[in-house]
Write a protein that holds these residues in place. Structure first.
Motif, PDB file in Angstrom:
ATOM      1  N   MET A   1       0.737  -1.392   0.475  1.00  0.00           N
ATOM      2  CA  MET A   1       0.284  -0.235   0.341  1.00  0.00           C
ATOM      3  C   MET A   1       0.988   1.369  -0.242  1.00  0.00           C
ATOM      4  O   MET A   1       2.130   1.077   0.979  1.00  0.00           O
ATOM      5  N   ASP A   2       0.656   2.128  -0.636  1.00  0.00           N
ATOM      6  CA  ASP A   2       1.251   3.374  -1.037  1.00  0.00           C
ATOM      7  C   ASP A   2       0.312   4.651  -0.239  1.00  0.00           C
ATOM      8  O   ASP A   2      -0.281   4.571  -0.304  1.00  0.00           O
ATOM      9  N   ALA A  40     -10.662   7.563   4.721  1.00  0.00           N
ATOM     10  CA  ALA A  40     -10.235   6.517   3.933  1.00  0.00           C
ATOM     11  C   ALA A  40      -8.540   6.953   4.134  1.00  0.00           C
ATOM     12  O   ALA A  40      -7.724   5.037   4.401  1.00  0.00           O
ATOM     13  N   LEU A  41      -7.519   7.524   4.549  1.00  0.00           N
ATOM     14  CA  LEU A  41      -6.155   7.449   5.407  1.00  0.00           C
ATOM     15  C   LEU A  41      -6.015   5.713   6.521  1.00  0.00           C
ATOM     16  O   LEU A  41      -5.547   5.221   5.852  1.00  0.00           O
ATOM     17  N   GLU A  42      -6.965   6.659   7.195  1.00  0.00           N
ATOM     18  CA  GLU A  42      -7.226   5.553   8.465  1.00  0.00           C
ATOM     19  C   GLU A  42      -7.439   4.086   7.617  1.00  0.00           C
ATOM     20  O   GLU A  42      -6.817   2.919   8.482  1.00  0.00           O
ATOM     21  N   LEU A  45      -4.313   2.697   5.804  1.00  0.00           N
ATOM     22  CA  LEU A  45      -2.887   2.644   7.229  1.00  0.00           C
ATOM     23  C   LEU A  45      -4.111   1.423   8.432  1.00  0.00           C
ATOM     24  O   LEU A  45      -2.760   0.658   8.759  1.00  0.00           O
ATOM     25  N   GLY A  46      -4.818   0.880   8.324  1.00  0.00           N
ATOM     26  CA  GLY A  46      -5.217  -0.364   9.517  1.00  0.00           C
ATOM     27  C   GLY A  46      -5.296   0.130  10.210  1.00  0.00           C
ATOM     28  O   GLY A  46      -5.529  -0.163  11.770  1.00  0.00           O
ATOM     29  N   ALA A  47      -5.697   1.852  11.248  1.00  0.00           N
ATOM     30  CA  ALA A  47      -5.404   2.240  12.486  1.00  0.00           C
ATOM     31  C   ALA A  47      -6.366   4.050  12.325  1.00  0.00           C
ATOM     32  O   ALA A  47      -6.539   4.095  11.081  1.00  0.00           O
ATOM     33  N   ALA A  62      -1.509   6.189  17.213  1.00  0.00           N
ATOM     34  CA  ALA A  62      -1.459   6.730  16.422  1.00  0.00           C
ATOM     35  C   ALA A  62      -1.434   7.511  15.132  1.00  0.00           C
ATOM     36  O   ALA A  62      -0.667   7.510  14.649  1.00  0.00           O
ATOM     37  N   GLY A  63      -1.957   8.345  15.495  1.00  0.00           N
ATOM     38  CA  GLY A  63      -1.661   9.611  15.332  1.00  0.00           C
ATOM     39  C   GLY A  63      -0.969   9.810  15.088  1.00  0.00           C
ATOM     40  O   GLY A  63      -0.245  10.801  14.483  1.00  0.00           O
ATOM     41  N   ARG A  64      -0.524  10.150  15.766  1.00  0.00           N
ATOM     42  CA  ARG A  64       0.663  11.175  16.929  1.00  0.00           C
ATOM     43  C   ARG A  64       2.017  10.454  16.532  1.00  0.00           C
ATOM     44  O   ARG A  64       2.732  11.353  16.210  1.00  0.00           O
ATOM     45  N   GLN A  65       2.231   9.405  16.277  1.00  0.00           N
ATOM     46  CA  GLN A  65       3.590   8.423  15.162  1.00  0.00           C
ATOM     47  C   GLN A  65       3.449   9.249  14.108  1.00  0.00           C
ATOM     48  O   GLN A  65       3.854   9.794  13.597  1.00  0.00           O
ATOM     49  N   LEU A  66       2.151   9.426  13.587  1.00  0.00           N
ATOM     50  CA  LEU A  66       1.747   9.716  11.791  1.00  0.00           C
ATOM     51  C   LEU A  66       2.177  10.995  11.738  1.00  0.00           C
ATOM     52  O   LEU A  66       2.473  11.510  10.970  1.00  0.00           O
ATOM     53  N   LEU A  67       1.534  12.190  13.347  1.00  0.00           N
ATOM     54  CA  LEU A  67       2.022  13.278  13.021  1.00  0.00           C
ATOM     55  C   LEU A  67       3.824  13.555  13.066  1.00  0.00           C
ATOM     56  O   LEU A  67       4.234  14.597  12.231  1.00  0.00           O
ATOM     57  N   ASP A  68       4.167  12.943  13.415  1.00  0.00           N
ATOM     58  CA  ASP A  68       5.508  12.678  13.990  1.00  0.00           C
ATOM     59  C   ASP A  68       6.477  12.362  12.408  1.00  0.00           C
ATOM     60  O   ASP A  68       7.222  12.999  11.840  1.00  0.00           O
TER      61      ASP A  68
END
Length: 274
Positions: A1-2, A40-42, A45-47, A62-68
């Protein structure tokens, strides 16, 4: 998945504002469209990235990690786009970032002598954007000072230099040939990322000058800054036990560029000795 960079940009707007309505206004899209893109993004990512309830919107772990990770990801994409456009226009160009006090001219001269067909220039960077401007391609390589956020960067230590106290001209220690950190106990310290209560954050060395001259506090600066910036209302005093300032070269990790490698070698060849 891209990963879809557009969805990442949408996510970043919501994550920073923690409000779908304001984020939609910022992005100039309808709020329902933004909500669907985040869903759709969630799914991609499956999260779950956000907790949505009657109290508002908050980030999940998971959101905090993606923001980082998102800022580096988007900056890298922007840098790639900028370099592709430059190549399409037939331009060979190198932009070198530098912090206050760093003298770039000798390295630029050595580089341009070996690469006369390359347009080389310099741009000042600050403590709070030195990494971002490398990652997004605004500068190709930069002289940075520690502390440095290393994610996404290749770093090469270049040299270190002593630091001196920057004091108001009328300070009790002004004019001393040398002092120790203990002599500064009880002073109010000015730091870029730790402003005094009620003060605006400092961003540039010039702002430090104004605060010090006004008697708001004192600070330590690299010796090269003291050499380049002289003011009658500022005094510099050597601090014998202060940790040295570290200067490094930084460029985007994984970027294979003969020009960056050539400039790094030129910079190392004329580096200030420790």
């Amino acid at each position: 998945m891209d990963l879809d960079l557009r969805k990442i940009r949408y996510f970043t707007a919501v994550a920073e504002l923690l409000h779908f309505g304001r984020a939609a206004e910022l992005l100039h899209i309808a709020q329902p469209v933004l909500s669907r893109q985040i869903r759709a993004l969630e799914k991609d990512l499956g999260a779950d990235l956000f907790v949505r309830d009657s109290h508002g919107v908050t980030l999940t772990d998971a959101g905090r990690q993606l923001l980082d990770d998102a800022h580096q990801l988007l900056a890298t994409a922007d840098g790639t786009r900028r370099r592709v456009l430059q190549a399409a226009r037939g331009r060979r160009r190198l932009v070198v970032g530098f912090r206050a006090g760093v003298v770039v001219t000798p390295a630029l001269r050595a580089f341009t002598a070996a690469h006369p067909d390359v347009e080389a220039g310099a741009r000042r960077v600050e403590w709070d954007d030195q990494e971002q401007l490398v990652l997004d391609g605004t500068v190709d390589i930069a002289y940075v000072r520690r502390p440095v956020r290393e994610d996404g960067l290749e770093l090469r230590p270049l040299y270190s230099e002593t630091r001196v106290a920057m004091l108001p001209a009328e300070h009790r220690l002004a004019g001393k040939p040398e002092i120790m950190l203990a002599d500064l106990d009880g002073e109010r310290w000015l730091r870029y990322n730790d402003p005094l209560p009620g003060d605006l954050p400092l961003r540039t060395i010039e702002e430090k000058f104004e605060r010090v001259a006004a008697g708001s506090g004192i600070t330590l600066v690299p010796h090269s800054v003291a050499e380049q910036y002289s003011r009658p209302d500022i005094a510099y005093v050597s601090v014998s036990d202060a940790d040295p300032d570290r200067v490094l070269l930084a460029w985007a990790a994984g970027r294979r560029s003969a020009l960056i490698a050539a400039f790094a070698e030129a910079a190392a060849g004329v580096a200030v000795p420790d």
